[in-house]
Design a protein around this motif. Structure first.
Motif, PDB file in Angstrom:
ATOM      1  N   MET A 251       0.823  -1.213   0.000  1.00 50.77           N
ATOM      2  CA  MET A 251       0.000   0.000   0.000  1.00 50.77           C
ATOM      3  C   MET A 251       0.856   1.262   0.000  1.00 50.77           C
ATOM      4  O   MET A 251       0.493   2.269  -0.615  1.00 50.77           O
ATOM      5  CB  MET A 251      -0.932  -0.013   1.214  1.00 50.77           C
ATOM      6  CG  MET A 251      -2.032  -1.063   1.134  1.00 50.77           C
ATOM      7  SD  MET A 251      -3.010  -1.167   2.642  1.00 50.77           S
ATOM      8  CE  MET A 251      -3.834   0.422   2.620  1.00 50.77           C
ATOM      9  N   TRP A 258      -4.055   2.369  -3.461  1.00 54.10           N
ATOM     10  CA  TRP A 258      -4.022   1.636  -2.198  1.00 54.10           C
ATOM     11  C   TRP A 258      -5.363   1.006  -1.862  1.00 54.10           C
ATOM     12  O   TRP A 258      -5.431  -0.003  -1.149  1.00 54.10           O
ATOM     13  CB  TRP A 258      -3.614   2.576  -1.061  1.00 54.10           C
ATOM     14  CG  TRP A 258      -4.525   3.759  -0.897  1.00 54.10           C
ATOM     15  CD1 TRP A 258      -4.372   4.992  -1.432  1.00 54.10           C
ATOM     16  CD2 TRP A 258      -5.751   3.799  -0.150  1.00 54.10           C
ATOM     17  NE1 TRP A 258      -5.405   5.812  -1.079  1.00 54.10           N
ATOM     18  CE2 TRP A 258      -6.275   5.106  -0.285  1.00 54.10           C
ATOM     19  CE3 TRP A 258      -6.449   2.875   0.614  1.00 54.10           C
ATOM     20  CZ2 TRP A 258      -7.458   5.500   0.315  1.00 54.10           C
ATOM     21  CZ3 TRP A 258      -7.637   3.263   1.220  1.00 54.10           C
ATOM     22  CH2 TRP A 258      -8.124   4.558   1.069  1.00 54.10           C
ATOM     23  N   GLU A 259      -6.464   1.574  -2.360  1.00 52.50           N
ATOM     24  CA  GLU A 259      -7.778   1.048  -1.988  1.00 52.50           C
ATOM     25  C   GLU A 259      -8.050  -0.331  -2.585  1.00 52.50           C
ATOM     26  O   GLU A 259      -8.966  -1.030  -2.146  1.00 52.50           O
ATOM     27  CB  GLU A 259      -8.880   2.018  -2.427  1.00 52.50           C
ATOM     28  CG  GLU A 259      -9.029   2.185  -3.930  1.00 52.50           C
ATOM     29  CD  GLU A 259      -8.103   3.234  -4.487  1.00 52.50           C
ATOM     30  OE1 GLU A 259      -8.219   3.553  -5.685  1.00 52.50           O
ATOM     31  OE2 GLU A 259      -7.257   3.737  -3.729  1.00 52.50           O
ATOM     32  N   GLN A 265      -7.514  -7.197   2.770  1.00 48.92           N
ATOM     33  CA  GLN A 265      -7.595  -6.970   4.212  1.00 48.92           C
ATOM     34  C   GLN A 265      -8.853  -7.607   4.809  1.00 48.92           C
ATOM     35  O   GLN A 265      -8.814  -8.144   5.924  1.00 48.92           O
ATOM     36  CB  GLN A 265      -7.573  -5.474   4.495  1.00 48.92           C
ATOM     37  CG  GLN A 265      -6.243  -4.813   4.207  1.00 48.92           C
ATOM     38  CD  GLN A 265      -6.242  -3.352   4.578  1.00 48.92           C
ATOM     39  OE1 GLN A 265      -7.196  -2.852   5.161  1.00 48.92           O
ATOM     40  NE2 GLN A 265      -5.172  -2.657   4.230  1.00 48.92           N
ATOM     41  N   THR A 304      -7.271   1.691   7.855  1.00 50.81           N
ATOM     42  CA  THR A 304      -7.410   2.007   6.428  1.00 50.81           C
ATOM     43  C   THR A 304      -8.742   2.680   6.143  1.00 50.81           C
ATOM     44  O   THR A 304      -8.819   3.633   5.356  1.00 50.81           O
ATOM     45  CB  THR A 304      -7.285   0.719   5.598  1.00 50.81           C
ATOM     46  OG1 THR A 304      -6.054   0.069   5.920  1.00 50.81           O
ATOM     47  CG2 THR A 304      -7.300   1.031   4.118  1.00 50.81           C
ATOM     48  N   GLY A 308      -8.637   6.359   5.007  1.00 50.54           N
ATOM     49  CA  GLY A 308      -9.044   6.445   3.603  1.00 50.54           C
ATOM     50  C   GLY A 308     -10.273   7.292   3.378  1.00 50.54           C
ATOM     51  O   GLY A 308     -10.404   7.943   2.341  1.00 50.54           O
ATOM     52  N   ALA A 312     -12.116   4.986   0.545  1.00 48.42           N
ATOM     53  CA  ALA A 312     -12.219   3.596   0.986  1.00 48.42           C
ATOM     54  C   ALA A 312     -13.669   3.117   0.950  1.00 48.42           C
ATOM     55  O   ALA A 312     -13.956   1.990   0.515  1.00 48.42           O
ATOM     56  CB  ALA A 312     -11.639   3.454   2.390  1.00 48.42           C
TER      57      ALA A 312
END
Length: 322
Positions: A251, A258-259, A265, A304, A308, A312
């Motif tokens: 990430m 990164w999402e 996860q 996250t 995010g 996210a």
């Protein structure tokens, strides 16, 4: 036109050595009609490349001449303003008009900018490299994959040979299979890792495949020596933590996307919970390590989501069609 005896191919370009095997080429005296047509097309392509190069050279000279004329006009206006022949406002207006005329020529397509010229010259250079390398005359044969396949087969054969000798020696001296099974399991794990890196499976599949392949190998080694449960107490929680650390590193490296790791996860949440299940069933003895393996994926996922924000949440809605 020339011929390579080793590769059994015809080379339409005027080369001395075969680009595949680097052996000397033999000349061909009589040409087939199809080969003659190909050579004619290659010569026509060479003429088109030369004409395109001459055209780009003319456009570059025209652009440089227009730039020089603009600079001379601006310099003359500035000299007139310095000698008080023209007012400052009038000089600025004339300079602006000169620059606008230059931009207007570019917008109308009468001039080609430096960026466009560099791009066209780069494409022309790449085409010439392909032309000189012979890639227009015959297909591009990928030899690297064949070499990798040969190396992989040789390593698999060596692993089979070593494992067979280990089993034979262990059974001959001990009348049982003790340490030879460990050698066999280790070689199988190495073969699995070679397969993962040979196939184009993506880095996430390689990470998961390598970690869980190691877990299976450790479990059988633990089972072989009496099932002391160290594979459940230490190997599995450490594997979960290693995958989470790998996700964090990925990430950070791939910050713009990164999402895309949110799904992985989410997958790690039940895998982390499985470490506590092993502890409750009595298969694992280290409570602290199991709890860390449970909490770390949860904290990473929540962190996250919080950091995010909308990005996210939008990724989760897109993935789960909410």
């Amino acid at each position: 036109m020339k011929y390579c005896k080793k590769c059994d191919i015809k080379i339409l370009d005027e080369l001395e050595y075969c680009p595949l095997c680097r052996s000397a080429l033999c000349p061909i005296k009589e040409l087939d009609p199809l080969d003659a047509a190909r050579i004619r097309l290659l010569k026509e392509d060479e003429k088109r490349l030369d004409a395109r190069e001459e055209e780009l050279r003319g456009k570059r000279e025209e652009f440089e001449a227009a730039c020089g004329q603009r600079d001379r006009e601006i310099q003359a206006i500035r000299e007139n303003a310095a000698d008080h022949r023209v007012g400052t406002k009038e000089a600025r207006k004339q300079i602006k008009q000169s620059r606008n005329r230059f931009r207007q020529q570019i917008r109308e397509g009468r001039l080609t900018t430096k960026g466009q010229l560099r791009l066209a010259e780069h494409k022309l250079e790449r085409r010439r490299e392909r032309r000189e390398g012979g890639l227009l005359a015959y297909p591009n044969v990928v030899i690297r994959q064949k070499k990798y396949a040969i190396v992989l087969r040789a390593l698999v054969f060596a692993a089979l040979l070593v494992s067979s000798l280990s089993l034979l020696i262990d059974h001959y001296f001990n009348h049982a299979f003790s340490w030879s099974l460990t050698v066999l399991e280790s070689l199988l794990f190495m073969a699995w890792m070679l397969y993962l890196f040979y196939k184009d499976l993506g880095y996430m599949r390689r990470i998961f495949g390598g970690v869980f392949g190691g877990l299976v190998c450790f479990f059988f080694i633990d089972l072989q020596y009496g099932l002391f449960q160290w594979s459940f107490s230490y190997s599995y929680p450490i594997a979960v933590l290693l995958i989470e650390l790998s996700l964090l590193i990925l990430m950070l490296v791939n910050r713009r996307n990164w999402e895309s790791y949110l799904i992985v996860q989410i997958l790690m949440l039940p895998l982390g919970f499985l470490s506590m299940v092993f502890y409750w069933l009595g298969l694992a003895e280290e409570e602290l390590l199991s709890e860390i393996a449970l909490l770390f994926p949860i904290l990473v996922f929540l962190g996250t989501l919080l950091l995010g924000g909308r990005r996210a949440l939008a990724e989760l809605r897109r993935r789960f069609h909410i």
